[in-house]
Scaffold this active site. Structure first.
Site, short mmCIF file in Angstrom:
data_model
loop_
_atom_site.label_atom_id
_atom_site.label_comp_id
_atom_site.label_asym_id
_atom_site.label_seq_id
_atom_site.Cartn_x
_atom_site.Cartn_y
_atom_site.Cartn_z
N CYS A 114 0.58 -1.13 -0.39
CA CYS A 114 0.22 0.46 0.03
C CYS A 114 0.79 1.73 0.44
O CYS A 114 0.70 2.04 -0.40
CB CYS A 114 -0.28 -0.25 1.41
SG CYS A 114 -2.36 -1.13 0.73
N LYS A 133 0.71 3.85 -3.02
CA LYS A 133 -0.72 4.59 -3.62
C LYS A 133 0.00 5.79 -3.69
O LYS A 133 0.77 6.29 -3.16
CB LYS A 133 -0.85 4.45 -2.12
CG LYS A 133 -1.98 2.71 -2.09
CD LYS A 133 -3.26 2.97 -0.73
CE LYS A 133 -4.03 1.86 0.08
NZ LYS A 133 -5.14 2.48 0.27
N ASP A 179 -14.80 6.25 0.70
CA ASP A 179 -15.60 4.90 2.01
C ASP A 179 -14.46 3.57 1.54
O ASP A 179 -13.87 3.89 0.57
CB ASP A 179 -17.14 4.59 2.25
CG ASP A 179 -17.10 3.93 3.14
OD1 ASP A 179 -16.80 3.44 3.87
OD2 ASP A 179 -18.34 4.61 3.74
N ASP A 180 -14.19 3.27 2.44
CA ASP A 180 -13.35 1.79 1.46
C ASP A 180 -14.00 0.51 0.36
O ASP A 180 -13.36 0.65 -0.83
CB ASP A 180 -13.20 0.47 2.39
CG ASP A 180 -12.87 0.99 4.33
OD1 ASP A 180 -11.67 1.65 3.68
OD2 ASP A 180 -13.59 0.78 5.08
N ASP A 236 -8.28 -3.48 -5.56
CA ASP A 236 -6.85 -2.78 -5.12
C ASP A 236 -5.72 -3.61 -5.70
O ASP A 236 -5.95 -4.81 -5.37
CB ASP A 236 -6.77 -3.21 -3.40
CG ASP A 236 -6.53 -2.35 -2.70
OD1 ASP A 236 -5.36 -1.79 -3.44
OD2 ASP A 236 -7.48 -1.27 -1.25
CO CO Z 1 -10.20 0.18 2.89
CO CO Z 2 -8.09 -0.29 0.13
#
Ligand code: CO
Ligand code: CO
Length: 359
Positions: free
Chosen positions: A22, A25, A55-56, A73
């Protein structure tokens, strides 16, 4: 003429990526600016959760009793071992469905791989990791898309289901809520240590287990205690404070985080002392700097800053829980074997807008 094959060193996947997991990103501030510049707003009434609140996952209503949870993702290698990288990338992608309290239904894989430069068996192992992790979540990878790319990348687009009246959003925290976190922090620091070959085998095992663990137990817990969970999100690239800020934005709430209560992966202090932590943490800090207050001893400030801003990959779920139900929620999390079930702070009123205080 027969070619002599040089003795092959195992490929260290992380050496091929510019930023791991991550940590690769686009920063939260940058992303906000870019999305703002095109002024896109969703008008379809079936969209119950769109992109306006960060939001996710998105949630789209199908029927009165059924909605789809949609998310994707993918990222560069966060582990050197391809099978492990595949597992972590899949667990991470599934996490955004779990963070809404959804149930995964199926997934598509997203693959970038230098087919001419790296042995194809490496890609096979990455995919096997993804397939196995998806099966652990009770779903199949039903297709996908792959491109030839200098830098390997892997992830999933996941579809989940949820009842339209039982969605747990990232907004909705209330004053008095208890903050509960379901995985230890420090994955960014430990994976940086992997990259710099500063990690012990035990620590490497711990960070792998942490990132590969599904957040399904957190999702089941949120469904069971639905009314008591006012808001939730999973902690990933923006770190604990970055994601917490996302939950508080636009509210008149303050969050207090107790450093002593944060669940942490092993051996972080020694690595921090060696300057071993990811650059993404500094970027995360700049994003929340204006709302962050440290009420810790001066010589503990740097450590606190690094830990609360550490970018996680496939981190735990952070929940804002009604204080009356906090103990029951923790009991259910333990029954569901989450890696942590820690009370890490609370939400309070704040007249001057959101603020995050680290104590
Ligand atoms: Co998330
Ligand atoms: Co995510």
């Amino acid at each position: 003429m027969e070619q002599t094959q040089a003795k092959q060193e195992p490929v260290r996947l992380m050496d091929l990526s510019h930023g791991s997991g991550c940590g690769c990103k686009i920063g939260p501030g940058d992303l906000h600016e870019i999305l703002g510049s095109i002024g896109h707003s969703i008008t379809d009434p079936r969209v119950l959760v769109g992109n306006d609140t960060g939001d996710d996952a998105a949630v789209v209503k199908v029927r009165d009793d059924l909605a789809l949870v949609q998310t994707t993702d993918f990222f560069t290698p966060i582990m050197n071992d391809p099978y492990r990288f595949g597992q972590v990338a899949a667990a991470n992608a599934l996490s955004d469905v779990y963070a809404m309290a959804g149930t995964p239904l199926c997934a598509l894989s997203l693959v970038a791989f230098p087919v001419d430069r790296l042995d194809r068996s490496i890609l096979a192992e990455i995919l096997r990791g993804g397939i196995d992790k998806a099966r652990e979540a009770g779903i199949e990878i039903v297709g996908g898309h792959s491109i030839d790319d200098a830098e390997p990348k892997f992830g999933l687009a996941v579809t989940g289901t949820i009842h339209p009246d039982r969605i747990v959003r990232n907004r909705g925290a209330k004053a008095g809520d208890v903050l509960i976190l379901t995985k230890p922090l420090g994955a960014g620091i430990l994976t940086t240590a992997v990259k710099r070959s500063l990690i012990s085998p035990d620590q490497e095992e711990a960070v792998f287990r942490n990132m590969a663990a599904l957040n399904d137990g957190a999702a089941r817990t949120m469904q069971r205690h639905y009314g008591a969970i006012h808001a939730a999100t999973d902690i990933t690239g923006f770190g604990l404070t970055g994601h917490l800020y996302g939950m508080l934005k636009g509210s008149r709430l303050r969050a207090v985080i107790q450093m002593a209560d944060l669940p942490l992966l092993p051996g972080l202090d020694a690595l921090i002392a060696q300057g071993c932590y990811p650059g993404g943490g500094n970027r995360n800090y700049r994003y929340v700097q204006s709302v962050l207050r440290f009420s810790v001893a001066e010589d503990m400030k740097e450590r606190a800053r690094i830990l609360v801003c550490d970018p996680q990959t496939s981190g735990g779920v952070l929940m804002c829980v009604d204080p009356v139900s906090a103990a029951d929620v923790i009991t259910t999390l333990c029954e569901n074997s989450t890696l942590a079930a820690a009370r890490v702070g609370e939400i309070m009123e704040e007249a001057d807008g959101p603020l995050i205080e680290i104590r």
